[in-house]
Design an enzyme around this catalytic site. Sequence first.
Site: not given
Length: 252
Positions: A153, A87, A140
Site C-alpha cells: 500500500y 480518488n 496519503s
Amino acid sequence: MRPIAIITGATAGFGRATAETLARSEFDVVITGRRTEKLESLEEEIRSKTGADVLSLTFDIRDQEAVKQACDKLKGKWENVDVLVNNAGLAAGLSHIHEGVVDDWEQMIDTNIKGLLYITRLISPGMVKRRKGHIVNIGSVAGKEAYEKGNVYVATKFAIDGLTQAMRIDLVEHGIKVTAINPGAAETEFSLVRFKGDQEEADKVYDGFTPLYAEDIAEAILFAITRPPHVNIDDMLIMPTSQARSRKIVRK
Ligand code: NDP
Ligand code: 8X3
C-alpha cells in the site's frame, strides 16, 4: 456554464463527500465507482439537494476497456472536463512483506496505480487540447513515509507521489494544474475494506482519538481547485491533530 469535475470512487468516503461538496459549490459532477446502487442514490441526492447536473458511470477502474467505454459516454458538455479527482483506491490487508497476500498486492497496484493511469490517459488529452484543467491525485501520508506492514500500500502511494510530480512537469507547458492531497488517518470505509469486512478491527484504527472525516478532505480539494489561475497547490499533507506520523497517534 458550470465547470465539470469527475470524481473516481464516489460511492463512499472522500469521493462521495467531494462530489457533494463540489456540487454544492459551482460544479456539475461525474461520479464513478463499482456499486451502481450507491451511485444512483448519490446522483438522486445531489440533484435534489443542489440542483447540480450529475452523470453516474459504473466501472471497475482496474479494467482498462471498461474505463475506456465509460469515458466514451462523456458526450456533449461532459466532454469538457475541468477537474479530474483521482480518488478511487484501497488498502487490502496489513501484513509483513514475507507473509503478504499476492492477490491483495495486485488489487492495490491495479487500482491505486494502474487505474489512476488509465483514466488520466483518457481525460488529460482533452485538457491539453483546451489548455485548461486540473488533476487532483489522492495520495496519503503513506506516500510520504513507510510504516510496518504497510509495504505494498505504501509503495502505491509513493508511486502516486512520484506520478503527481512527473505529471506536473509534463503538463505545465499545457497550462494544466496538478495537485496531490495526502491525508492521514480518516474514518471512511477504508479500514473496513482493508480488514475485509471485519468491523471490530476497523473500529480499532480510530479508537481513542478524533480522525479526519471525509468532509475535511473534500474541503481541501475544493480549496485547491478554486484558487486563481496563477496559483497551483502542489501538495497538501493533512493530518488529524492527534497524529504526528503514520504510526504516532495519541489515543486517550
Ligand atoms: P473508501 O473505502 O471509503 O472509498 C474508496 C472508493 O474507491 C469507493 O468509492 C470505491 O468504490 C472506490 N474503489 C475502490 N476500488 C475500486 C475499483 N476497483 N474500481 C472503481 N472504484 C473503486 O475509502 P477512502 O474514501 O478513505 O479512500 C479514498 C482514497 O483515499 C483512496 O485512494 C485511499 O487510499 C486514500 N486515503 C485514505 C485514507 C484514510 O485513512 N481513509 C488516508 C489517506 C489516503 P466501489 O467500492 O463502489 O468501487
Ligand atoms: C491511509 C492512511 O496510515 O492507514 O492512506 O496508510 S494509513
